[in-house]
Design a protein around this motif. Structure first.
Motif, PDB file in Angstrom:
ATOM      1  N   TRP A  14       0.852  -1.186   0.000  1.00  0.00           N
ATOM      2  CA  TRP A  14       0.000   0.000   0.000  1.00  0.00           C
ATOM      3  C   TRP A  14       0.885   1.231   0.000  1.00  0.00           C
ATOM      4  CZ3 TRP A  14      -1.378   3.401   4.327  1.00  0.00           C
ATOM      5  CH2 TRP A  14      -2.425   4.289   4.012  1.00  0.00           C
ATOM      6  N   LYS A  15       0.558   2.191  -0.826  1.00  0.00           N
ATOM      7  CA  LYS A  15       1.435   3.349  -1.008  1.00  0.00           C
ATOM      8  C   LYS A  15       1.199   4.460   0.002  1.00  0.00           C
ATOM      9  CE  LYS A  15      -1.499   5.641  -4.471  1.00  0.00           C
ATOM     10  NZ  LYS A  15      -1.543   6.188  -5.847  1.00  0.00           N
ATOM     11  N   GLY A  16       0.192   4.340   0.844  1.00  0.00           N
ATOM     12  CA  GLY A  16      -0.047   5.330   1.882  1.00  0.00           C
ATOM     13  C   GLY A  16      -0.974   6.455   1.444  1.00  0.00           C
ATOM     14  N   PHE A  17      -1.052   7.480   2.269  1.00  0.00           N
ATOM     15  CA  PHE A  17      -1.914   8.625   1.986  1.00  0.00           C
ATOM     16  C   PHE A  17      -1.316   9.484   0.873  1.00  0.00           C
ATOM     17  CE2 PHE A  17      -3.690   7.509   6.037  1.00  0.00           C
ATOM     18  CZ  PHE A  17      -4.989   7.998   6.025  1.00  0.00           C
ATOM     19  N   GLU A  18      -2.179   9.994   0.031  1.00  0.00           N
ATOM     20  CA  GLU A  18      -1.764  10.916  -1.024  1.00  0.00           C
ATOM     21  C   GLU A  18      -2.088  12.339  -0.593  1.00  0.00           C
ATOM     22  OE1 GLU A  18      -2.824  12.064  -5.681  1.00  0.00           O
ATOM     23  OE2 GLU A  18      -3.752  10.310  -4.731  1.00  0.00           O
ATOM     24  N   ILE A  19      -1.111  13.207  -0.617  1.00  0.00           N
ATOM     25  CA  ILE A  19      -1.331  14.613  -0.290  1.00  0.00           C
ATOM     26  C   ILE A  19      -1.575  15.358  -1.596  1.00  0.00           C
ATOM     27  CG2 ILE A  19      -0.351  16.690   0.735  1.00  0.00           C
ATOM     28  CD1 ILE A  19       1.338  14.888   2.528  1.00  0.00           C
ATOM     29  N   GLU A  20      -2.787  15.848  -1.783  1.00  0.00           N
ATOM     30  CA  GLU A  20      -3.177  16.483  -3.030  1.00  0.00           C
ATOM     31  C   GLU A  20      -2.828  17.973  -3.022  1.00  0.00           C
ATOM     32  OE1 GLU A  20      -7.329  15.728  -3.462  1.00  0.00           O
ATOM     33  OE2 GLU A  20      -7.082  13.554  -3.586  1.00  0.00           O
ATOM     34  N   LEU A  79     -14.482  27.297  -1.370  1.00  0.00           N
ATOM     35  CA  LEU A  79     -13.668  26.663  -0.336  1.00  0.00           C
ATOM     36  C   LEU A  79     -12.368  26.154  -0.942  1.00  0.00           C
ATOM     37  CD1 LEU A  79     -16.435  24.529   1.431  1.00  0.00           C
ATOM     38  CD2 LEU A  79     -15.601  26.798   2.095  1.00  0.00           C
ATOM     39  N   GLN A  80     -11.264  26.557  -0.358  1.00  0.00           N
ATOM     40  CA  GLN A  80      -9.973  25.991  -0.751  1.00  0.00           C
ATOM     41  C   GLN A  80      -9.726  24.740   0.083  1.00  0.00           C
ATOM     42  OE1 GLN A  80      -6.247  28.339  -1.519  1.00  0.00           O
ATOM     43  NE2 GLN A  80      -5.528  27.231   0.271  1.00  0.00           N
ATOM     44  N   LYS A  81      -9.453  23.638  -0.592  1.00  0.00           N
ATOM     45  CA  LYS A  81      -9.311  22.349   0.071  1.00  0.00           C
ATOM     46  C   LYS A  81      -7.867  21.856  -0.028  1.00  0.00           C
ATOM     47  CE  LYS A  81     -13.958  21.052  -1.498  1.00  0.00           C
ATOM     48  NZ  LYS A  81     -14.750  20.018  -2.202  1.00  0.00           N
ATOM     49  N   SER A  82      -7.305  21.530   1.111  1.00  0.00           N
ATOM     50  CA  SER A  82      -5.998  20.870   1.168  1.00  0.00           C
ATOM     51  C   SER A  82      -6.255  19.469   1.705  1.00  0.00           C
ATOM     52  CB  SER A  82      -5.034  21.642   2.073  1.00  0.00           C
ATOM     53  OG  SER A  82      -4.822  22.951   1.570  1.00  0.00           O
ATOM     54  N   ARG A  83      -6.268  18.502   0.792  1.00  0.00           N
ATOM     55  CA  ARG A  83      -6.784  17.169   1.114  1.00  0.00           C
ATOM     56  C   ARG A  83      -5.688  16.114   1.186  1.00  0.00           C
ATOM     57  NH1 ARG A  83     -11.636  14.088  -2.201  1.00  0.00           N
ATOM     58  NH2 ARG A  83     -10.008  13.806  -3.773  1.00  0.00           N
ATOM     59  N   LYS A  84      -5.830  15.255   2.175  1.00  0.00           N
ATOM     60  CA  LYS A  84      -4.987  14.082   2.329  1.00  0.00           C
ATOM     61  C   LYS A  84      -5.923  12.873   2.249  1.00  0.00           C
ATOM     62  CE  LYS A  84      -1.668  12.044   5.595  1.00  0.00           C
ATOM     63  NZ  LYS A  84      -1.015  12.207   6.922  1.00  0.00           N
ATOM     64  N   ARG A  85      -5.698  11.989   1.257  1.00  0.00           N
ATOM     65  CA  ARG A  85      -6.664  10.921   0.994  1.00  0.00           C
ATOM     66  C   ARG A  85      -5.954   9.583   0.818  1.00  0.00           C
ATOM     67  NH1 ARG A  85     -10.028   8.864  -3.418  1.00  0.00           N
ATOM     68  NH2 ARG A  85     -12.191   8.666  -2.700  1.00  0.00           N
ATOM     69  N   ALA A  86      -6.575   8.540   1.345  1.00  0.00           N
ATOM     70  CA  ALA A  86      -6.031   7.191   1.220  1.00  0.00           C
ATOM     71  C   ALA A  86      -7.051   6.292   0.538  1.00  0.00           C
ATOM     72  CB  ALA A  86      -5.695   6.626   2.593  1.00  0.00           C
ATOM     73  N   LEU A 120     -14.664  -1.020   2.340  1.00  0.00           N
ATOM     74  CA  LEU A 120     -14.169   0.326   2.580  1.00  0.00           C
ATOM     75  C   LEU A 120     -13.407   0.814   1.352  1.00  0.00           C
ATOM     76  CD1 LEU A 120     -14.140   2.368   4.942  1.00  0.00           C
ATOM     77  CD2 LEU A 120     -11.887   1.448   5.578  1.00  0.00           C
ATOM     78  N   LYS A 121     -13.643   2.042   0.938  1.00  0.00           N
ATOM     79  CA  LYS A 121     -13.025   2.569  -0.279  1.00  0.00           C
ATOM     80  C   LYS A 121     -11.943   3.609  -0.001  1.00  0.00           C
ATOM     81  CE  LYS A 121     -14.009   5.034  -4.586  1.00  0.00           C
ATOM     82  NZ  LYS A 121     -15.043   5.723  -5.398  1.00  0.00           N
ATOM     83  N   ALA A 122     -12.220   4.587   0.858  1.00  0.00           N
ATOM     84  CA  ALA A 122     -11.261   5.675   1.054  1.00  0.00           C
ATOM     85  C   ALA A 122     -11.439   6.336   2.406  1.00  0.00           C
ATOM     86  CB  ALA A 122     -11.404   6.714  -0.056  1.00  0.00           C
ATOM     87  N   LEU A 123     -10.324   6.896   2.895  1.00  0.00           N
ATOM     88  CA  LEU A 123     -10.297   7.720   4.096  1.00  0.00           C
ATOM     89  C   LEU A 123      -9.758   9.092   3.704  1.00  0.00           C
ATOM     90  CD1 LEU A 123      -8.637   5.148   6.540  1.00  0.00           C
ATOM     91  CD2 LEU A 123     -11.088   5.542   6.203  1.00  0.00           C
ATOM     92  N   GLU A 124     -10.275  10.130   4.332  1.00  0.00           N
ATOM     93  CA  GLU A 124      -9.897  11.481   3.919  1.00  0.00           C
ATOM     94  C   GLU A 124      -9.771  12.417   5.108  1.00  0.00           C
ATOM     95  OE1 GLU A 124     -12.248  15.288   2.305  1.00  0.00           O
ATOM     96  OE2 GLU A 124     -12.750  13.439   1.238  1.00  0.00           O
ATOM     97  N   LEU A 125      -8.779  13.284   5.051  1.00  0.00           N
ATOM     98  CA  LEU A 125      -8.598  14.376   6.006  1.00  0.00           C
ATOM     99  C   LEU A 125      -8.360  15.650   5.197  1.00  0.00           C
ATOM    100  CD1 LEU A 125      -6.132  12.365   8.175  1.00  0.00           C
ATOM    101  CD2 LEU A 125      -8.198  13.369   9.147  1.00  0.00           C
TER     102      LEU A 125
END
Length: 268
Positions: free
Chosen positions: A92-98, A160-167, A181-186
């Motif tokens: 698993w490559k981990g969380f992606e910071i967009e 809204l400006q979004k700074s998203r971290k998604r797995a 389960l598909k995705a987790l997001e912060l």
């Protein structure tokens, strides 16, 4: 099904089902529209591989307490995904910071979400409609792109400006109790005055909070509920913005973007 005209000037009527959920987009009722292919029979769904993911999202103020809760959830998500990868024995490559992006939301109520989104440097248009709520408190939304947003251009809006971290976790959840389960997001949110859709004729809507934090889970309803429990997100109910249409259960904490932008606690 009944058609109700919204008090939004020249907006088209929306068809509603018995639960009051809108079924019409533009001039076509959902059964006759391009969204029909995305709709499933019954809301809880069976658990086949093709079932569309549902959404669950909670919001926190970006205060010292809210930030502490947000960082705590970030660590819990990291631990959870590592457990899933270990149990499934999959890489698993981990969380992606967009890269941060700005989305412009037009205020059409808690069950309709028209927005202009910036993706890859250009604006794309979409409208999503709430189809229903599962017994686990997750929401099913039908989304359509390439919509003529000029229909909604007279409505107040919030960018809204979004700074998203998604797995993306579908692969590592398969074969574990979190299957489905598909995705987790912060995501960190900052209110912006950027007008993504240039034909918007109304002014931006004033809001009470310039910075917010949001935590989201996507997947099949049972998997969403499992993840909410595993991450102990109800620990932060005292900080969260609550869903006024829910009386109990996980739905009390589930607040979508359209619903957030209809809350008296948010709008001035």
């Amino acid at each position: 099904i009944s058609c109700l005209f919204q008090d939004f000037g020249d907006l088209p009527p929306l068809c509603h089902d018995e639960a009051g959920i809108p079924l019409m987009l533009m001039s076509n009722c959902l059964p006759c529209s391009p969204l029909a292919a995305a709709r499933t029979d019954g809301h809880e769904h069976d658990h086949d591989e093709d079932a569309r993911a549902e959404e669950w999202r909670m919001w926190l103020p970006d205060t010292a307490e809210g930030r502490l809760a947000f960082n705590t959830v970030m660590q819990r998500m990291d631990d959870f995904t590592k457990e899933l990868a270990k149990e499934s024995k999959k890489s698993w490559k981990g969380f992606e910071i967009e890269q941060p992006r700005v989305d412009q939301y037009f205020l059409a109520g808690p069950k309709v979400g028209p927005k202009a989104a910036t993706r890859n440097g250009s604006a794309s248009m979409e409208v999503k409609l709430l189809e229903g709520v599962s017994d686990h408190g997750s929401e099913a939304w039908a989304k359509s792109t390439e919509i003529d947003l000029s229909t909604y251009a007279t409505l107040p809006w919030v960018s809204l400006q979004k700074s998203r971290k998604r797995a993306k976790v579908k692969k590592i959840a398969k074969g574990t109790p979190a299957k489905g389960l598909k995705a987790l997001e912060l995501t960190e949110i900052q209110v912006s005055q950027e007008k993504v859709f240039p034909l918007a004729t109304s002014c931006s809507q004033a809001v009470k909070h310039q910075n917010l934090l949001t935590i989201a889970i996507e997947g099949k309803p049972h998997a969403v509920a499992m993840a909410v429990g595993r991450l102990s997100l109800q620990d932060f109910q005292g900080l969260a913005f609550l869903n006024p249409d829910a009386s109990s259960g996980l739905y009390t904490l589930n607040v979508s973007y359209p619903r957030l932008l209809s809350l008296p606690a948010i709008l001035k």
